[in-house]
Design a protein around this motif. Structure first.
Motif, short mmCIF file in Angstrom:
data_model
loop_
_atom_site.label_atom_id
_atom_site.label_comp_id
_atom_site.label_asym_id
_atom_site.label_seq_id
_atom_site.Cartn_x
_atom_site.Cartn_y
_atom_site.Cartn_z
N LYS A 218 0.83 -1.20 0.00
CA LYS A 218 0.00 0.00 0.00
C LYS A 218 0.87 1.25 0.00
N PRO A 219 0.54 2.24 -0.84
CA PRO A 219 1.34 3.46 -0.88
C PRO A 219 1.18 4.28 0.40
N VAL A 220 2.28 4.79 0.89
CA VAL A 220 2.30 5.68 2.06
C VAL A 220 2.84 7.02 1.58
N PHE A 221 2.13 8.09 1.89
CA PHE A 221 2.48 9.40 1.37
C PHE A 221 3.21 10.24 2.40
N MET A 222 3.98 11.20 1.90
CA MET A 222 4.74 12.09 2.76
C MET A 222 3.79 12.92 3.62
N PRO A 223 4.21 13.28 4.83
CA PRO A 223 3.41 14.22 5.62
C PRO A 223 3.39 15.59 4.93
N PRO A 224 2.43 16.44 5.28
CA PRO A 224 2.38 17.77 4.65
C PRO A 224 3.70 18.51 4.81
N ALA A 225 4.15 19.13 3.72
CA ALA A 225 5.42 19.85 3.74
C ALA A 225 5.27 21.19 4.45
N ASP A 226 6.40 21.71 4.94
CA ASP A 226 6.39 22.99 5.64
C ASP A 226 6.36 24.17 4.67
N GLU A 227 6.92 23.97 3.48
CA GLU A 227 6.94 25.05 2.50
C GLU A 227 7.16 24.47 1.12
N PRO A 228 6.80 25.21 0.07
CA PRO A 228 7.03 24.71 -1.29
C PRO A 228 8.52 24.69 -1.63
N VAL A 229 8.87 23.90 -2.63
CA VAL A 229 10.26 23.86 -3.06
C VAL A 229 10.58 25.14 -3.84
N PRO A 230 11.80 25.67 -3.71
CA PRO A 230 12.14 26.89 -4.43
C PRO A 230 12.28 26.68 -5.93
N SER A 231 12.59 25.46 -6.34
CA SER A 231 12.68 25.12 -7.77
C SER A 231 12.44 23.63 -7.90
N LYS A 232 11.94 23.21 -9.06
CA LYS A 232 11.59 21.81 -9.25
C LYS A 232 12.70 21.04 -9.95
N ASN A 233 12.76 19.76 -9.62
CA ASN A 233 13.67 18.83 -10.28
C ASN A 233 12.84 17.72 -10.91
N HIS A 234 13.21 17.31 -12.11
CA HIS A 234 12.48 16.23 -12.76
C HIS A 234 13.45 15.13 -13.18
N PRO A 235 13.01 13.88 -13.06
CA PRO A 235 13.89 12.78 -13.44
C PRO A 235 14.12 12.75 -14.95
N TYR A 236 14.97 11.83 -15.35
CA TYR A 236 15.35 11.70 -16.75
C TYR A 236 14.14 11.59 -17.67
N SER A 237 14.23 12.27 -18.80
CA SER A 237 13.24 12.15 -19.87
C SER A 237 13.99 12.12 -21.20
#
Length: 260
Positions: A218-237
């Motif tokens: 069963k998937p377990v999700f992260m607890p709510p974050a304290d703040e948004p990320v300043p910039s996004k990272n994406h895996p290989y495409s």
């Protein structure tokens, strides 16, 4: 004449002693930085041994003290954690699911201890495997993640996975501790599929807050974050080019936040 010679000899001796003292101090400083580097590398290696064995609660004391300013952890694009409680919650309550195997092996470290001896920075690459068994009903939500066959009446997820880590360490009471922790997932692929085709359809995964697959898959999700990320990272495409991120640390005098 003899007095002049004696005075010159004493002056030379004093100068030589001063030079030797400088050399000893430099050697001691270099030895301490080498010792610090080894302790930093061992800290992260211990982390990975514990994480692979689902003994994450033993990782909590490896973090800086509660109340330490600047603590931070980031694993996905869903947000980052900036309090001691939220950072260490990531390591709490993890199950030991039957049939689950993760094996994350880190390599290619670049570690630099600040000249002031108070902080250190390191980057690593990670290549590994992640696998487990999932109830077929649960697996219906993520069909691309699973192998075609079943084992013991359950769906199989068996993945290759590659990540990058960028970590800042702080020395507290003479011991090195995790201070700022960032994980970049670089690529993954099911055992039966290559990472190029899977990378094309897996771009949205890093924006989700999935933490791990627990009991019965069963998937377990992260607890709510304290703040948004300043910039996004994406895996290989297959539609993007690679970039140097994180940038490996270089020699430095004092802490500079380069992994934000």
């Amino acid at each position: 004449m003899s007095n002049t010679t004696t005075e010159a000899s004493i002056s030379d001796l004093i100068a030589e002693i001063a030079r030797l003292r400088e050399q000893v101090e430099a050697a001691q400083s270099l030895a301490q930085r080498a010792e610090d580097r080894g302790q930093v590398e061992n800290l992260f290696n211990r982390y990975m041994f514990l994480h692979n064995a689902f003994e994450d609660e033993q990782i909590i004391p490896m973090w800086v003290k509660e109340g330490t300013e600047g603590i931070r952890a980031r694993y996905t694009n869903a947000g980052q954690y900036t309090t001691w409680q939220s950072v260490t919650d990531y390591h709490r309550g993890r199950p030991h699911p039957e049939g689950k195997l993760i094996l994350h092996t880190t390599n290619t470290p670049v570690i630099e201890v600040a000249a002031d001896g108070k902080t250190a920075k390191g980057v690593w690459l990670m290549a590994g495997t992640e696998s487990g068994l999932t109830d077929p009903k649960v697996a219906e939500a993520f069909p691309d993640m699973y192998s075609p066959d079943e084992v013991l009446g359950k769906k199989v997820w068996a993945h290759w996975v590659w990540c990058k880590y960028a970590i800042d360490f702080l020395k507290q009471d003479g011991e090195w501790k995790f201070w700022k922790f960032r994980c970049y997932e670089l690529a993954r692929a099911p055992f039966e599929e290559n990472w190029v085709s899977f990378g094309l359809k897996n771009q949205g995964a890093f924006d989700l807050d999935l933490m791990y697959f627990g009991d019965d898959g069963k998937p377990v999700f992260m607890p709510p974050a304290d703040e948004p990320v300043p910039s996004k990272n994406h895996p290989y495409s297959p539609q993007t080019t690679q970039k140097l991120e994180p940038v490996p640390p270089v020699a430095h005098e004092h802490f500079v936040d380069t992994f934000a």
